[in-house]
Design a protein around this motif. Structure first.
Motif, PDB file in Angstrom:
ATOM      1  N   PHE A 153      28.386  37.611  48.183  1.00 45.72           N
ATOM      2  CA  PHE A 153      29.066  38.782  48.720  1.00 45.72           C
ATOM      3  C   PHE A 153      29.099  38.755  50.244  1.00 45.72           C
ATOM      4  O   PHE A 153      30.121  39.088  50.860  1.00 45.72           O
ATOM      5  CB  PHE A 153      28.386  40.059  48.229  1.00 45.72           C
ATOM      6  CG  PHE A 153      28.845  40.508  46.869  1.00 45.72           C
ATOM      7  CD1 PHE A 153      29.829  41.483  46.729  1.00 45.72           C
ATOM      8  CD2 PHE A 153      28.313  39.948  45.723  1.00 45.72           C
ATOM      9  CE1 PHE A 153      30.273  41.886  45.481  1.00 45.72           C
ATOM     10  CE2 PHE A 153      28.738  40.345  44.460  1.00 45.72           C
ATOM     11  CZ  PHE A 153      29.722  41.316  44.336  1.00 45.72           C
ATOM     12  N   LYS A 161      31.874  36.819  52.004  1.00 38.73           N
ATOM     13  CA  LYS A 161      33.231  37.380  52.007  1.00 38.73           C
ATOM     14  C   LYS A 161      33.574  38.041  53.345  1.00 38.73           C
ATOM     15  O   LYS A 161      34.745  38.202  53.679  1.00 38.73           O
ATOM     16  CB  LYS A 161      33.377  38.421  50.889  1.00 38.73           C
ATOM     17  CG  LYS A 161      33.165  37.894  49.474  1.00 38.73           C
ATOM     18  CD  LYS A 161      33.182  39.055  48.483  1.00 38.73           C
ATOM     19  CE  LYS A 161      32.810  38.622  47.080  1.00 38.73           C
ATOM     20  NZ  LYS A 161      33.888  37.866  46.427  1.00 38.73           N
ATOM     21  N   TYR A 196      30.278  44.515  52.070  1.00 35.40           N
ATOM     22  CA  TYR A 196      30.166  43.676  50.876  1.00 35.40           C
ATOM     23  C   TYR A 196      28.736  43.667  50.326  1.00 35.40           C
ATOM     24  O   TYR A 196      28.527  43.583  49.118  1.00 35.40           O
ATOM     25  CB  TYR A 196      30.633  42.248  51.180  1.00 35.40           C
ATOM     26  CG  TYR A 196      32.144  42.108  51.184  1.00 35.40           C
ATOM     27  CD1 TYR A 196      32.876  42.262  50.003  1.00 35.40           C
ATOM     28  CD2 TYR A 196      32.836  41.835  52.359  1.00 35.40           C
ATOM     29  CE1 TYR A 196      34.258  42.148  50.002  1.00 35.40           C
ATOM     30  CE2 TYR A 196      34.217  41.718  52.373  1.00 35.40           C
ATOM     31  CZ  TYR A 196      34.925  41.873  51.184  1.00 35.40           C
ATOM     32  OH  TYR A 196      36.302  41.775  51.182  1.00 35.40           O
ATOM     33  N   GLU A 211      28.467  46.661  48.301  1.00 33.55           N
ATOM     34  CA  GLU A 211      29.111  46.482  47.000  1.00 33.55           C
ATOM     35  C   GLU A 211      28.188  45.731  46.042  1.00 33.55           C
ATOM     36  O   GLU A 211      28.062  46.100  44.871  1.00 33.55           O
ATOM     37  CB  GLU A 211      30.428  45.715  47.166  1.00 33.55           C
ATOM     38  CG  GLU A 211      31.181  45.565  45.853  1.00 33.55           C
ATOM     39  CD  GLU A 211      32.520  44.880  46.023  1.00 33.55           C
ATOM     40  OE1 GLU A 211      33.090  44.484  44.989  1.00 33.55           O
ATOM     41  OE2 GLU A 211      32.988  44.738  47.169  1.00 33.55           O
ATOM     42  N   LYS A 216      26.693  47.331  42.629  1.00 34.74           N
ATOM     43  CA  LYS A 216      26.962  46.623  41.374  1.00 34.74           C
ATOM     44  C   LYS A 216      25.688  46.477  40.551  1.00 34.74           C
ATOM     45  O   LYS A 216      25.680  46.726  39.345  1.00 34.74           O
ATOM     46  CB  LYS A 216      27.550  45.250  41.679  1.00 34.74           C
ATOM     47  CG  LYS A 216      27.626  44.313  40.478  1.00 34.74           C
ATOM     48  CD  LYS A 216      28.023  42.907  40.907  1.00 34.74           C
ATOM     49  CE  LYS A 216      27.882  41.916  39.737  1.00 34.74           C
ATOM     50  NZ  LYS A 216      28.193  40.528  40.170  1.00 34.74           N
ATOM     51  N   TYR A 242      38.080  44.988  54.520  1.00 37.72           N
ATOM     52  CA  TYR A 242      37.196  45.005  53.345  1.00 37.72           C
ATOM     53  C   TYR A 242      38.003  45.375  52.103  1.00 37.72           C
ATOM     54  O   TYR A 242      38.671  46.403  52.070  1.00 37.72           O
ATOM     55  CB  TYR A 242      36.059  46.008  53.541  1.00 37.72           C
ATOM     56  CG  TYR A 242      35.303  46.339  52.267  1.00 37.72           C
ATOM     57  CD1 TYR A 242      34.520  45.365  51.654  1.00 37.72           C
ATOM     58  CD2 TYR A 242      35.370  47.603  51.695  1.00 37.72           C
ATOM     59  CE1 TYR A 242      33.835  45.667  50.465  1.00 37.72           C
ATOM     60  CE2 TYR A 242      34.708  47.904  50.530  1.00 37.72           C
ATOM     61  CZ  TYR A 242      33.934  46.924  49.915  1.00 37.72           C
ATOM     62  OH  TYR A 242      33.268  47.210  48.762  1.00 37.72           O
ATOM     63  N   THR A 243      37.926  44.517  51.100  1.00 41.58           N
ATOM     64  CA  THR A 243      38.611  44.765  49.835  1.00 41.58           C
ATOM     65  C   THR A 243      37.588  44.698  48.711  1.00 41.58           C
ATOM     66  O   THR A 243      37.064  43.619  48.419  1.00 41.58           O
ATOM     67  CB  THR A 243      39.718  43.730  49.571  1.00 41.58           C
ATOM     68  OG1 THR A 243      40.631  43.725  50.663  1.00 41.58           O
ATOM     69  CG2 THR A 243      40.461  44.057  48.286  1.00 41.58           C
ATOM     70  N   THR A 294      35.678  44.180  45.335  1.00 42.12           N
ATOM     71  CA  THR A 294      35.946  43.196  44.279  1.00 42.12           C
ATOM     72  C   THR A 294      35.479  43.668  42.912  1.00 42.12           C
ATOM     73  O   THR A 294      35.667  42.969  41.923  1.00 42.12           O
ATOM     74  CB  THR A 294      35.234  41.869  44.591  1.00 42.12           C
ATOM     75  OG1 THR A 294      33.820  42.104  44.770  1.00 42.12           O
ATOM     76  CG2 THR A 294      35.794  41.254  45.862  1.00 42.12           C
ATOM     77  N   HIS A 295      34.839  44.866  42.849  1.00 44.40           N
ATOM     78  CA  HIS A 295      34.297  45.325  41.572  1.00 44.40           C
ATOM     79  C   HIS A 295      35.413  45.791  40.644  1.00 44.40           C
ATOM     80  O   HIS A 295      36.520  46.081  41.091  1.00 44.40           O
ATOM     81  CB  HIS A 295      33.296  46.466  41.787  1.00 44.40           C
ATOM     82  CG  HIS A 295      33.903  47.752  42.260  1.00 44.40           C
ATOM     83  ND1 HIS A 295      34.271  47.964  43.571  1.00 44.40           N
ATOM     84  CD2 HIS A 295      34.235  48.881  41.602  1.00 44.40           C
ATOM     85  CE1 HIS A 295      34.776  49.176  43.701  1.00 44.40           C
ATOM     86  NE2 HIS A 295      34.781  49.763  42.517  1.00 44.40           N
TER      87      HIS A 295
END
Length: 232
Positions: free
Chosen positions: A78, A81, A91, A94, A98, A228-229, A231-232
């Motif tokens: 992560f 990224k 990230y 995230e 998760k 920032y995108t 990914t979940h």
């Protein structure tokens, strides 16, 4: 030599009890863990267990750490990224969400519940006994994970963003505190099912809230640089 034998015996007993607790959590869940069950599975009495752990909360804390290996293993992926400190922090959030919302009772024990003494001293002792658990963690993150305060870890992590021109030094501590409180509130709400969130809804709420508050503290002329995108 005598002291060495005592230290070795203590380490082995720790391992017996923590491994037994880990097995019970896997089979029955953290919420059903008791000292008696752990001692029985390890082949000892409850009174023997209390010679090594002051109470159930400490044993739960140590056992819970065994379940964070997947988070540690994912973290470097992560972090890779991100192209700057703020992106990497988002990230990392995230990755944390998760894993924490997938195992809420595990992460609540580690980061929310009272463990009866300094979490730092417990972490130090745990990694003395189980040093291999640190192997999968990126070198730059090891020091942060050995710090008892989640917010302090976050502060250290995002300090390079000051040099990168994204944020003022005076905002670091407050930003670290408030993002942790967002997660704490969301986790408590999720565990108590006060809003009926699914796991994914809890993750989405937390990440969106964290991202919103972080962007508020980024200097206006730097906000467009944050790509920032989720990914979940």
């Amino acid at each position: 030599m005598k002291n060495d034998r005592k230290a070795l015996q203590r380490t082995r007993m720790w391992q017996y009890f923590i491994e037994a607790a880990t097995d019970l959590i896997t089979e029955e869940g953290m919420e059903k863990l008791t000292i008696r069950k752990v001692a029985d599975l390890a082949g000892y009495t409850s009174s023997t267990a209390y010679n090594y752990f002051s109470d159930l909360s400490q044993l739960k804390f140590f056992a819970a750490l065994r379940f964070t290996k997947s988070y540690s293993a994912d973290l470097s992926t992560f972090l890779a990224k991100g192209n700057n400190t703020i992106e990497k922090w988002l990230y990392s959030w995230e990755c944390f969400c998760k894993h924490s919302f997938k195992q809420p009772y595990i992460y609540a024990v580690i980061f929310i519940e009272n463990v009866g003494s300094s979490a730092q001293s417990l972490l130090d002792k745990y990694y003395d006994v189980f040093p291999d658990d640190l192997i999968a963690i990126p070198p730059e993150m090891k020091e942060l994970l050995m710090d008892e305060s989640f917010a302090r870890r976050s502060s250290k992590f995002i300090e390079p963003a000051i040099e990168e021109g994204f944020i003022d030094d005076k905002h670091i501590k407050h930003l670290a505190d408030i993002t942790f409180m967002i997660w704490t509130g969301a986790m408590t709400t999720y565990m108590n099912q006060r809003r009926g969130w699914t796991e994914q809804e809890a993750i989405q709420y937390t990440l969106e809230s964290v991202q919103d508050i972080i962007l508020q503290y980024i200097k206006p002329d730097k906000r467009a640089l944050i790509k920032y995108t989720p990914t979940h």
